[in-house]
Scaffold this active site. Structure first.
Site, short mmCIF file in Angstrom:
data_model
loop_
_atom_site.label_atom_id
_atom_site.label_comp_id
_atom_site.label_asym_id
_atom_site.label_seq_id
_atom_site.Cartn_x
_atom_site.Cartn_y
_atom_site.Cartn_z
N GLY A 78 0.80 -1.22 0.00
CA GLY A 78 0.00 0.00 0.00
C GLY A 78 0.83 1.28 0.00
N TYR A 90 -15.94 3.80 7.52
CA TYR A 90 -14.50 3.76 7.81
C TYR A 90 -14.22 4.34 9.21
CZ TYR A 90 -9.51 4.95 6.89
OH TYR A 90 -8.15 5.09 6.92
N1 LIG Z 1 -3.42 6.87 3.13
C1 LIG Z 1 -4.02 7.69 3.99
O1 LIG Z 1 -4.23 8.87 3.69
C2 LIG Z 1 -4.43 7.19 5.36
C3 LIG Z 1 -5.00 8.09 6.28
C4 LIG Z 1 -5.40 7.62 7.52
C5 LIG Z 1 -5.20 6.29 7.86
N2 LIG Z 1 -4.64 5.44 6.96
C6 LIG Z 1 -4.48 4.04 7.35
O2 LIG Z 1 -3.15 3.61 7.10
C7 LIG Z 1 -3.15 2.24 6.70
C8 LIG Z 1 -2.45 2.06 5.38
O3 LIG Z 1 -3.09 2.88 4.42
P1 LIG Z 1 -2.58 2.96 2.90
O4 LIG Z 1 -2.83 4.34 2.45
O5 LIG Z 1 -1.23 2.38 2.78
O6 LIG Z 1 -3.68 2.03 2.20
P2 LIG Z 1 -3.60 1.32 0.76
O7 LIG Z 1 -5.00 1.12 0.31
O8 LIG Z 1 -2.66 2.04 -0.13
O9 LIG Z 1 -2.94 -0.09 1.13
C9 LIG Z 1 -3.66 -1.07 1.82
C10 LIG Z 1 -3.07 -2.41 1.43
O10 LIG Z 1 -3.82 -3.45 2.07
C11 LIG Z 1 -3.89 -4.53 1.14
N3 LIG Z 1 -5.03 -5.40 1.46
C12 LIG Z 1 -6.32 -5.23 1.10
N4 LIG Z 1 -7.05 -6.26 1.53
C13 LIG Z 1 -6.19 -7.12 2.15
C14 LIG Z 1 -6.35 -8.37 2.79
N5 LIG Z 1 -7.55 -8.98 2.89
N6 LIG Z 1 -5.26 -8.95 3.33
C15 LIG Z 1 -4.05 -8.35 3.24
N7 LIG Z 1 -3.82 -7.17 2.64
C16 LIG Z 1 -4.89 -6.57 2.10
C17 LIG Z 1 -4.03 -3.88 -0.22
O11 LIG Z 1 -3.67 -4.75 -1.26
C18 LIG Z 1 -3.12 -2.67 -0.07
O12 LIG Z 1 -1.82 -2.95 -0.57
C19 LIG Z 1 -4.63 1.80 6.70
O13 LIG Z 1 -4.96 1.24 7.95
C20 LIG Z 1 -5.37 3.10 6.54
O14 LIG Z 1 -6.67 3.03 7.06
C21 LIG Z 1 -4.25 5.85 5.71
#
Ligand SMILES: NC(=O)c1ccc[n+]([C@@H]2O[C@H](COP(=O)([O-])OP(=O)(O)OC[C@H]3O[C@@H](n4cnc5c(N)ncnc54)[C@H](O)[C@@H]3O)[C@@H](O)[C@H]2O)c1
Length: 314
Positions: A11, A141
């Site tokens: 991610g 969410y």
């Molecule tokens: N990006 C942001 O702006 C943001 C803001 C607040 C919180 N977050 C939190 O940070 C964390 C990471 O966010 P991100 O931006 O890297 O998200 P992202 O969507 O880029 O990455 C999430 C990853 O999880 C993987 N995934 C999906 N389903 C899965 C499963 N069943 N088993 C294993 N892997 C699986 C996806 O393939 C993806 O690579 C998350 O918990 C998100 O809620 C992100």
């Protein structure tokens, strides 16, 4: 020797934190996992396919690699979660519950799990939202993240699991494309700008949201995970703040470097999600407890994004 299991490694945030962890602990000590094939960055160390909705599979990997620390980042982000409520619950809350049970049963040293500013809803103080402001989220969410925070506090209090968490704001980086969040526009806009194209924004021009550059997000995560346990007073999830801006303001920042850049506005369902979140949040407790301090303001981030983003299109 610590062994780290990292979920959601492919991610937006995963690839960035893993690079840092592999520098710190050595590539072989960080087991990257995801359901997606990893791209270049993740190939410099071990990778396993792992679906975090499968508790037995997580337990097997923890045993196989003698894991001592977990970073659990797999999730369904805000915009996508609204469209698949069942998957959002299984992924965002259910898998955390599995990880906390596994941490308790295997006496793991530490767990990191990210929450979000999405735990706040329209009745929170939206300007300088304090750590303990009203948390009545109106998005799925936000509900998932708030539930997760309470699981973390419970497992820490009742079972002594050393789980640590940050309420990330919208995250902006250039190494990967974002995964379906409401703040994704603030990454997409740089990609359009560097290609010399106009940008159509899915939020209103004056929609102000808390944001953070990826370098700061990585630093916050690593610093929290290396803080002394006894200094941590928040076991739900810490507010962390960096910058806060509107689409109009990020466009103005881009124009300092690309003068002809154009933006238009066509708000969609994501505007409603954004409107329910704070304008900026107060992170005094994180600053006091473990010395949190961001390094990037809006223009410094814009300069760095525009300098580095072209590699994405090479
Ligand atoms: N990006 C942001 O702006 C943001 C803001 C607040 C919180 N977050 C939190 O940070 C964390 C990471 O966010 P991100 O931006 O890297 O998200 P992202 O969507 O880029 O990455 C999430 C990853 O999880 C993987 N995934 C999906 N389903 C899965 C499963 N069943 N088993 C294993 N892997 C699986 C996806 O393939 C993806 O690579 C998350 O918990 C998100 O809620 C992100």
């Amino acid at each position: 020797m610590d062994k780290i299991l990292f979920t959601g490694a492919a991610g937006q945030l995963g690839v960035e934190i893993i690079s840092k962890l592999r520098q710190m602990y050595g590539p072989e000590s960080v087991i990257a996992t995801d359901i997606r094939e990893p791209k270049g960055l993740l190939k410099d160390g071990p990778f396993e396919f792992l679906d975090v909705t499968d508790e037995a599979a997580i337990r097997a990997i923890v045993k196989k690699h003698n894991i001592t620390i977990i970073y659990h980042l797999a999730a369904l982000l805000s915009a996508k979660a609204e469209q698949n409520i069942d998957l959002a619950r299984r992924l965002n809350t259910g898998s955390l519950h599995y990880i906390l049970n596994i941490a308790r049963d295997n006496k793991l040293k530490r767990v990191f799990w990210p929450s979000s500013i999405a735990v706040f809803g329209p009745d929170a103080d939206s300007n300088g939202t304090p750590q303990n402001s009203q948390c009545n989220p109106t998005t799925i969410y936000g509900i998932n993240k708030l539930t997760g925070e309470q699981y973390c506090a419970y497992y820490n209090r009742v079972f002594g699991v050393d789980v640590r968490s940050l309420r990330y704001p919208g995250l902006i980086g250039y190494k990967t494309m974002p995964g379906g969040g409401t703040t994704d526009y603030a990454v997409d806009i740089y990609h359009k700008a560097i290609k010399g194209e106009p940008f159509e924004c899915f939020l209103d021009r004056d929609s102000r949201l808390p944001m953070m550059y990826m370098d700061d997000a990585v630093k916050a995560t690593i610093d929290l995970m290396h803080a002394e346990s006894k200094t941590l007073t928040v076991r739900t999830s810490y507010n962390v703040a960096a910058i806060s801006f509107t689409p109009e303001e990020i466009a103005a920042s881009i124009r300092k470097f690309i003068p002809g850049f154009k933006i238009t506005y066509k708000p969609d369902y994501r505007q409603q999600i954004a409107a329910s979140w704070p304008n900026y949040i107060d992170d005094t407790i994180a600053r006091n407890d473990w010395g949190w301090k961001p390094s990037y303001d809006l223009d410094k981030m814009t300069e760095d994004m525009l300098k580095n983003i072209s590699q994405f299109w090479d």
